[in-house]
Design a protein around this motif. Structure first.
Motif, short mmCIF file in Angstrom:
data_model
loop_
_atom_site.label_atom_id
_atom_site.label_comp_id
_atom_site.label_asym_id
_atom_site.label_seq_id
_atom_site.Cartn_x
_atom_site.Cartn_y
_atom_site.Cartn_z
N ARG A 1 0.82 -1.21 0.00
CA ARG A 1 0.00 0.00 0.00
C ARG A 1 0.86 1.27 0.00
O ARG A 1 0.52 2.24 -0.68
N ALA A 2 1.95 1.26 0.76
CA ALA A 2 2.79 2.45 0.90
C ALA A 2 4.25 2.05 0.83
O ALA A 2 4.94 1.98 1.87
N LEU B 1 6.98 4.12 2.69
CA LEU B 1 6.93 4.29 4.13
C LEU B 1 8.18 3.66 4.75
O LEU B 1 8.50 2.51 4.44
N LEU C 1 -0.89 5.63 5.11
CA LEU C 1 -1.09 4.68 4.02
C LEU C 1 -2.04 5.18 2.95
O LEU C 1 -2.16 4.56 1.90
#
Length: 205
Positions: free
Chosen positions: A150-151, A154, A204
């Motif tokens: 999703r991210a 990050l 996210l």
């Protein structure tokens, strides 16, 4: 004649697999109804409609049945995780993605109430203790991988922390959800989604 001989072992294996599946189905019902400690192999055999002797042809004791049932759950959960944390799922808007994650996990637990029973056995044996530790770790690892999809940008430390917090929040509310009546369950699930959305969307979304 040779073809008939070859077919017999295959048929026996198929019948054996069907019997194992029926025993695990029965164990799921018995564990959910009675709890793990109170359940016995006699209870499970009766639920499966077989004699205890027939059950012992496949499982030596209740612990072996619990481990086999957990293996079945693990395989089914692997498919759930593969769906909710896929790249296709991650392409959805954050709110839709989070709805899918929570709804799929709650649906699994409601369909398999014995899963939570196995996770919370009061005094597990050594084998079952390793099981009760492994299943939450597997959930944690899948959340971490899902958050990475999703991210991807990050930072790793932040991703691990977010996954840890999300899993712990889910686990904390899960018993309330499983015990609640339908209307209250919907409210609890809604509140859980709000809490996770406010926490995760800035990271996210």
């Amino acid at each position: 004649m040779d073809q008939q001989k070859d077919a017999r072992p295959v048929q026996r294996r198929a019948r054996g697999l069907q019997r194992i599946a029926s025993i695990l189905d029965a164990a799921e019902i018995v564990f959910a109804k009675m709890g793990y400690d109170e359940a016995t192999t006699n209870h499970i055999a009766a639920q499966a409609g077989i004699s205890p002797g027939s059950l012992y042809q496949f499982f030596s004791n209740k612990e072996e049945i619990a481990l086999a049932l957990a293996a079945r759950y693990t395989e089914e959960l692997r498919q759930v995780y593969g769906s909710i944390f896929s790249r296709e799922a991650a392409s959805r808007t954050f709110s839709l993605w989070l709805d899918q994650v929570i709804d799929a996990l709650i649906a699994f637990h409601l369909a398999h109430p014995a899963f939570y029973i196995l996770l919370t056995i009061p005094t597990p044996s050594m084998s079952l203790a390793s099981l009760t530790q492994a299943l939450p770790k597997d959930m944690q690892a899948n959340f971490e991988r899902g958050f990475q999809v999703r991210a991807p940008n990050l930072p790793i430390a932040q991703r691990l922390l977010c996954a840890t917090m999300s899993v712990q929040l889910f686990k904390a509310v899960l018993p309330l959800i499983l015990e609640a009546e339908e209307a209250d369950r919907r409210s609890l699930v809604h509140e859980l989604k709000i809490a996770l959305q406010r926490y995760l969307e800035p990271l996210l979304g």
